[in-house]
Design an enzyme around this catalytic site. Structure first.
Site, short mmCIF file in Angstrom:
data_model
loop_
_atom_site.label_atom_id
_atom_site.label_comp_id
_atom_site.label_asym_id
_atom_site.label_seq_id
_atom_site.Cartn_x
_atom_site.Cartn_y
_atom_site.Cartn_z
CG HIS A 415 -2.31 0.55 0.89
ND1 HIS A 415 -2.54 1.49 -0.08
CD2 HIS A 415 -3.53 0.26 1.42
CE1 HIS A 415 -3.82 1.78 -0.14
NE2 HIS A 415 -4.46 1.04 0.75
CG ASP A 419 -2.82 4.97 -4.55
OD1 ASP A 419 -2.21 4.90 -3.47
OD2 ASP A 419 -2.70 5.91 -5.35
#
Length: 443
Positions: A415, A419
């Site tokens: 992450h 995204d």
């Protein structure tokens, strides 16, 4: 007779140490030149070391699982040799067992010859934490303990005894061997017992089952230790997030079976070549998932080529051979590469460059794939796709109930780099390519 001091060479760029995985010999054995003596594991591969000379083994540098610094002595041989060979082992002290801890610069030290490689870890080299070079022991027979406080006396002890003494804060110069000049574990035990020191620690031993509880203690070494280190590091450093999508694989299963019916001498097609082709095509539009993240330098490297890691189970544990330029292969070429790399990896014959450098990984447990999984990212990559089990079940299509072949893809992403929206779009692109197979073959 002459001694040959066989030092562990630099068997991988940036490698500070290697782990003893297997000894093929023991002290007292006679060996021929080029005969395998040990398997040494680095972050990248396991390398088989061959004897540089013909002779008798007189010293081995530790037990299976021990880490040996690059440049330190691995094996000492006693051999019939020309006088020049004496330079490799100038005696220290009076006894024939002494080995020169600081051989002259022009000493003819026999180099170790790597003669075979096999997989070593689930990650390529960048996935490993940077090894810390321990203070090297420059020879097998001479311990540094006691040299400063006891004049010029050299203490003879194996690396295992020296390490144990260090952990117990015992100066080996204070320990007097019961027989000969070499300090053994039994001598250290006796010293601890009669000096009121720490409780004697057991010498390295084989796994044993204890008492009535039936507890088996197994030392974690070799590839299994590398896997443990890599998995822990990946989970510690990467903020994983998972995304699971359902695929209708009815059409591509029909295509696969039709292609296999006319395959001739070509390898049989499984679902994996189609998935790899879909991943490679989708990655062209989503370069952020086909990337590696150096989180120490804060640099993300995006790749135009897809070097696909293929998680492969072996008897020793999980390894990840790499299909280079997966985007350049058709499904038949991918099938051939899958078979070739999986076979080489399981037989321990994969080349070092075939076990590192992947940019994205595919993992599959086949029929054992379950419904959903949460695969661990192959650090320093930023994405991994897991294949779950294919099942037949009723599905509503335009108001009709049909029996369709369905399969889930379970993916994990870093992450910090990827995204959620980009991850979802990437998997949806794979889904479209699989559910409309003609798109896989369109330019």
């Amino acid at each position: 007779m002459a001694r040959v001091n066989f030092r562990l060479p630099d068997i991988g760029e940036g490698i500070a140490e290697a782990e003893i995985v297997t000894w093929h010999v023991k002290v007292g054995d006679m060996v021929e030149e080029d005969q395998p003596v040990a398997d040494m594991m680095t972050d990248k591969a396991t390398v088989e070391m061959a004897a540089p000379v013909t002779g008798r083994i007189v010293e081995l540098a530790g037990a299976v699982g021990d880490q040996i610094p690059i440049g330190s002595t691995l094996v000492v041989f006693e051999t019939e040799a020309e006088p020049a060979a004496e330079a490799t082992a100038s005696p220290v002290g009076d006894g024939p067992e002494a080995i020169d801890a600081t051989p002259p610069a022009d000493a003819a030290v026999a180099p170790a010859q790597p003669i075979a490689t096999q997989p070593s870890a689930t990650q390529p080299a960048p996935a490993q934490p940077t090894p810390v070079r321990p203070e090297p022991s420059t020879s097998l027979g001479t311990s540094g303990e006691g040299a400063s406080s006891h004049g010029s006396r050299k203490v003879l002890a194996s690396p295992a005894v020296r390490q144990r003494a260090k952990e117990l804060h015992v100066d080996l110069a204070d320990v007097h061997p019961a027989a000969g000049d070499r300090v053994k574990h039994s001598d250290l035990d006796a010293f601890l017992k009669y000096s009121g020191g720490a409780k004697p620690a057991s010498a390295p031993s084989k796994p044993a089952v204890s008492g009535d509880d039936g507890i088996e203690e197994i030392k974690v070494t070799g590839l299994r230790r590398r896997i443990a280190e890599n998995m822990a590091e990946a989970k510690r450093r990467i903020p994983h997030f998972a995304y699971v999508e359902e695929l209708d694989v009815t059409a591509i299963e029909a295509l696969r079976q039709a292609m296999n019916a006319v395959r001739g001498e070509r390898p049989k097609l499984t679902m994996l070549p189609f998935l790899i082709r879909a991943m490679a095509k989708a990655a062209a539009d989503f370069p952020m998932v086909n990337a590696r993240y150096d989180d120490e330098a804060n640099v993300v490297s995006r790749y135009g080529a897809v070097h696909l890691g293929m998680a492969t189970q072996t008897d020793a544990g999980l390894s990840v051979p790499v299909i280079r330029d997966a985007q350049a292969h058709d499904v038949w070429g991918l099938a051939a590469e899958i078979v070739r790399l999986a076979d080489a990896t399981r037989r321990g014959k994969a080349k070092r460059e075939e076990l590192s450098g992947s940019t994205i990984t595919l993992t599959s447990l086949g029929a054992l794939g379950g419904i959903v999984s949460t695969p661990v990212i192959n650090r320093p990559e930023v994405a991994i796709v897991g294949v779950n089990r294919m099942v037949e079940r009723p599905v509503v299509i335009e108001g009709r109930i049909e029996v369709r072949k369905m399969m889930n893809l379970s993916s994990s992403f870093d992450h910090r780099v990827v995204d959620g929206m980009d991850a979802a779009k990437f998997i949806q692109a794979i889904k479209k390519l699989i559910e409309v197979p003609a798109l896989l073959f369109a330019d």
